[in-house]
Scaffold this active site. Sequence first.
Site, PDB file in Angstrom:
ATOM      1  N   ASP A  11     -21.973  13.257 -22.191  1.00 14.47           N
ATOM      2  CA  ASP A  11     -23.376  13.152 -22.598  1.00 14.47           C
ATOM      3  C   ASP A  11     -23.828  11.696 -22.520  1.00 14.47           C
ATOM      4  OD1 ASP A  11     -23.777  15.901 -23.015  1.00 14.47           O
ATOM      5  OD2 ASP A  11     -22.780  15.787 -24.956  1.00 14.47           O
ATOM      6  N   LYS A  33     -17.756  17.899 -18.315  1.00 17.50           N
ATOM      7  CA  LYS A  33     -19.040  18.617 -18.270  1.00 17.50           C
ATOM      8  C   LYS A  33     -20.165  17.626 -17.976  1.00 17.50           C
ATOM      9  CE  LYS A  33     -21.378  20.228 -22.071  1.00 17.50           C
ATOM     10  NZ  LYS A  33     -22.817  19.936 -21.946  1.00 17.50           N
ATOM     11  N   ASP A  60     -23.465  21.887 -16.205  1.00 18.96           N
ATOM     12  CA  ASP A  60     -24.135  22.618 -17.289  1.00 18.96           C
ATOM     13  C   ASP A  60     -25.648  22.465 -17.154  1.00 18.96           C
ATOM     14  OD1 ASP A  60     -24.822  23.747 -19.749  1.00 18.96           O
ATOM     15  OD2 ASP A  60     -24.215  21.990 -20.908  1.00 18.96           O
ATOM     16  N   LYS A  62     -27.797  25.256 -16.944  1.00 19.55           N
ATOM     17  CA  LYS A  62     -28.435  26.414 -17.601  1.00 19.55           C
ATOM     18  C   LYS A  62     -29.667  26.890 -16.841  1.00 19.55           C
ATOM     19  CE  LYS A  62     -27.054  25.024 -22.303  1.00 19.55           C
ATOM     20  NZ  LYS A  62     -26.651  23.613 -22.153  1.00 19.55           N
ATOM     21  N   PHE A  63     -29.451  27.385 -15.621  1.00 15.65           N
ATOM     22  CA  PHE A  63     -30.597  27.843 -14.820  1.00 15.65           C
ATOM     23  C   PHE A  63     -31.270  29.068 -15.465  1.00 15.65           C
ATOM     24  CE2 PHE A  63     -27.889  26.126 -11.190  1.00 15.65           C
ATOM     25  CZ  PHE A  63     -28.590  24.939 -11.110  1.00 15.65           C
ATOM     26  N   HIS A  64     -32.590  29.091 -15.394  1.00 15.77           N
ATOM     27  CA  HIS A  64     -33.390  30.201 -15.953  1.00 15.77           C
ATOM     28  C   HIS A  64     -34.715  30.236 -15.185  1.00 15.77           C
ATOM     29  CE1 HIS A  64     -35.042  32.262 -19.879  1.00 15.77           C
ATOM     30  NE2 HIS A  64     -35.274  32.955 -18.783  1.00 15.77           N
ATOM     31  N   ASP A  65     -34.848  31.183 -14.258  1.00 13.19           N
ATOM     32  CA  ASP A  65     -36.050  31.222 -13.418  1.00 13.19           C
ATOM     33  C   ASP A  65     -36.096  32.607 -12.778  1.00 13.19           C
ATOM     34  OD1 ASP A  65     -38.200  30.430 -11.626  1.00 13.19           O
ATOM     35  OD2 ASP A  65     -37.525  28.366 -11.898  1.00 13.19           O
ATOM     36  N   PRO A  67     -35.241  35.519 -10.093  1.00 13.26           N
ATOM     37  CA  PRO A  67     -33.928  35.732  -9.474  1.00 13.26           C
ATOM     38  C   PRO A  67     -33.684  34.934  -8.201  1.00 13.26           C
ATOM     39  CG  PRO A  67     -34.810  37.807 -10.270  1.00 13.26           C
ATOM     40  CD  PRO A  67     -35.893  36.786 -10.476  1.00 13.26           C
ATOM     41  N   THR A  69     -34.987  32.133  -7.111  1.00  7.24           N
ATOM     42  CA  THR A  69     -34.842  30.693  -7.355  1.00  7.24           C
ATOM     43  C   THR A  69     -33.490  30.382  -7.992  1.00  7.24           C
ATOM     44  OG1 THR A  69     -37.217  30.542  -7.630  1.00  7.24           O
ATOM     45  CG2 THR A  69     -35.936  28.729  -8.540  1.00  7.24           C
ATOM     46  N   THR A 117     -27.745  27.829 -29.816  1.00 11.00           N
ATOM     47  CA  THR A 117     -27.374  27.801 -31.246  1.00 11.00           C
ATOM     48  C   THR A 117     -28.416  27.057 -32.080  1.00 11.00           C
ATOM     49  OG1 THR A 117     -25.924  25.987 -30.631  1.00 11.00           O
ATOM     50  CG2 THR A 117     -24.871  28.084 -31.092  1.00 11.00           C
ATOM     51  N   ARG A 178     -14.483  20.377 -33.676  1.00  9.82           N
ATOM     52  CA  ARG A 178     -14.155  19.107 -34.320  1.00  9.82           C
ATOM     53  C   ARG A 178     -12.691  19.127 -34.752  1.00  9.82           C
ATOM     54  NH1 ARG A 178     -17.748  17.787 -32.016  1.00  9.82           N
ATOM     55  NH2 ARG A 178     -19.623  16.666 -32.581  1.00  9.82           N
ATOM     56  N   GLN A 187     -23.376  18.764 -35.504  1.00 12.05           N
ATOM     57  CA  GLN A 187     -22.911  20.149 -35.364  1.00 12.05           C
ATOM     58  C   GLN A 187     -22.828  20.777 -36.759  1.00 12.05           C
ATOM     59  OE1 GLN A 187     -22.633  21.713 -32.657  1.00 12.05           O
ATOM     60  NE2 GLN A 187     -21.902  20.404 -31.003  1.00 12.05           N
ATOM     61  N   GLY A 207     -17.315  16.722 -27.069  1.00  9.64           N
ATOM     62  CA  GLY A 207     -17.970  15.473 -26.668  1.00  9.64           C
ATOM     63  C   GLY A 207     -17.519  14.304 -27.513  1.00  9.64           C
ATOM     64  N   ARG A 208     -18.332  13.994 -28.530  1.00  9.41           N
ATOM     65  CA  ARG A 208     -18.158  12.752 -29.288  1.00  9.41           C
ATOM     66  C   ARG A 208     -16.777  12.487 -29.873  1.00  9.41           C
ATOM     67  NH1 ARG A 208     -23.726  14.113 -32.092  1.00  9.41           N
ATOM     68  NH2 ARG A 208     -22.871  16.144 -31.489  1.00  9.41           N
TER      69      ARG A 208
HETATM   70  O1  C5P Z   1     -20.381  15.714 -29.069  1.00 10.06           O
HETATM   71  P1  C5P Z   1     -20.191  17.210 -29.223  1.00 10.06           P
HETATM   72  O2  C5P Z   1     -18.733  17.631 -29.262  1.00 10.06           O
HETATM   73  O3  C5P Z   1     -20.997  17.761 -30.363  1.00 10.06           O
HETATM   74  O4  C5P Z   1     -20.800  17.786 -27.859  1.00 10.06           O
HETATM   75  C1  C5P Z   1     -20.848  19.151 -27.596  1.00 10.06           C
HETATM   76  C2  C5P Z   1     -21.438  19.425 -26.245  1.00 10.06           C
HETATM   77  O5  C5P Z   1     -21.624  20.824 -26.159  1.00 10.06           O
HETATM   78  C3  C5P Z   1     -22.791  18.791 -25.973  1.00 10.06           C
HETATM   79  O6  C5P Z   1     -22.880  18.524 -24.564  1.00 10.06           O
HETATM   80  C4  C5P Z   1     -23.773  19.869 -26.376  1.00 10.06           C
HETATM   81  O7  C5P Z   1     -24.991  19.797 -25.685  1.00 10.06           O
HETATM   82  C5  C5P Z   1     -23.006  21.129 -25.952  1.00 10.06           C
HETATM   83  N1  C5P Z   1     -23.398  22.342 -26.652  1.00 10.06           N
HETATM   84  C6  C5P Z   1     -23.361  22.489 -28.031  1.00 10.06           C
HETATM   85  N2  C5P Z   1     -23.734  23.653 -28.621  1.00 10.06           N
HETATM   86  C7  C5P Z   1     -24.140  24.663 -27.875  1.00 10.06           C
HETATM   87  C8  C5P Z   1     -24.167  24.565 -26.497  1.00 10.06           C
HETATM   88  C9  C5P Z   1     -23.806  23.367 -25.909  1.00 10.06           C
HETATM   89  O8  C5P Z   1     -22.969  21.557 -28.722  1.00 10.06           O
HETATM   90  N3  C5P Z   1     -24.450  25.795 -28.463  1.00 10.06           N
END
Ligand code: C5P
Length: 229
Positions: A11, A33, A60, A62-65, A67, A69, A117, A178, A187, A207-208
């Site tokens: 990210d 990702k 990632d 997330k296509f939405h359009d 069919p 396209t 989410t 985590r 989160q 991610g983080r």
């Molecule tokens: O830093 P962290 O572990 O929270 O990053 C989680 C990754 O997962 C981010 O790229 C976030 O956009 C993605 N993500 C999420 N929850 C979702 C879908 C995707 O945290 N429901």
Amino acid sequence: MHDPRIIVALDFSSAEDALRLAGRLEPRLCRLKVGKELFTAAGPNLVEKLMLKGFDIFLDLKFHDIPNTVANACKAAAHLGVWMINVHALGGRKMLMAAREAIAQGSTKLIAVTLLTSMDQNDLADIGLQGNPEQIVERLTRLAKDCALDGVVCSALEAANLRQQIGKDFCLVTPGIRPFNNQADDQKRITTPNLAILNGANYLVIGRPITKASDPLIALQQIHESIIL
Ligand code: C5P
């Protein structure tokens, strides 16, 4: 052949930052990702550079359009040689089937996002969706499976139920992870890496806890070792 279960979320807003972090990780231990922000800023060129370093990429977007396209966007994404791409299940059956037809099964993995989410019951009512989030996630997961997609993105807490409902051969990709003792950041409903795998997740998006660690490789190794299955 190794099949790392950890997908590190890059990210970042620039190719330089993404490449710097990737340079500190190992393809043997993780995939990467690339999401909307990074792809919009750095494009296919960055994806190619990351793949040249040996990493599998989950694009990632997330296509939405409509069919047609979405099918063409999926083809273009798969053409980059990425490991996994995704679409929104809310695009509906025709869109999911068009996406599936655009990408041969067994090549680039094609998965669906069920419900974001970030949406709660009020948001669902606003757009006229019936049922609670759990019911909708289950319904959209069945739809994705029906359309022969390879899997869905879901929370690790939903994974246990979905795994039971949907059987073995369907890929569950779970963010919101985590490691024990890590801060939650923004989160809300988090799970440890090991519990996510026990719940039936195939791949963990993290991610983080890795990208912000003082030593990302050590953080990655520790998470890797904390998964005992
Ligand atoms: O830093 P962290 O572990 O929270 O990053 C989680 C990754 O997962 C981010 O790229 C976030 O956009 C993605 N993500 C999420 N929850 C979702 C879908 C995707 O945290 N429901």
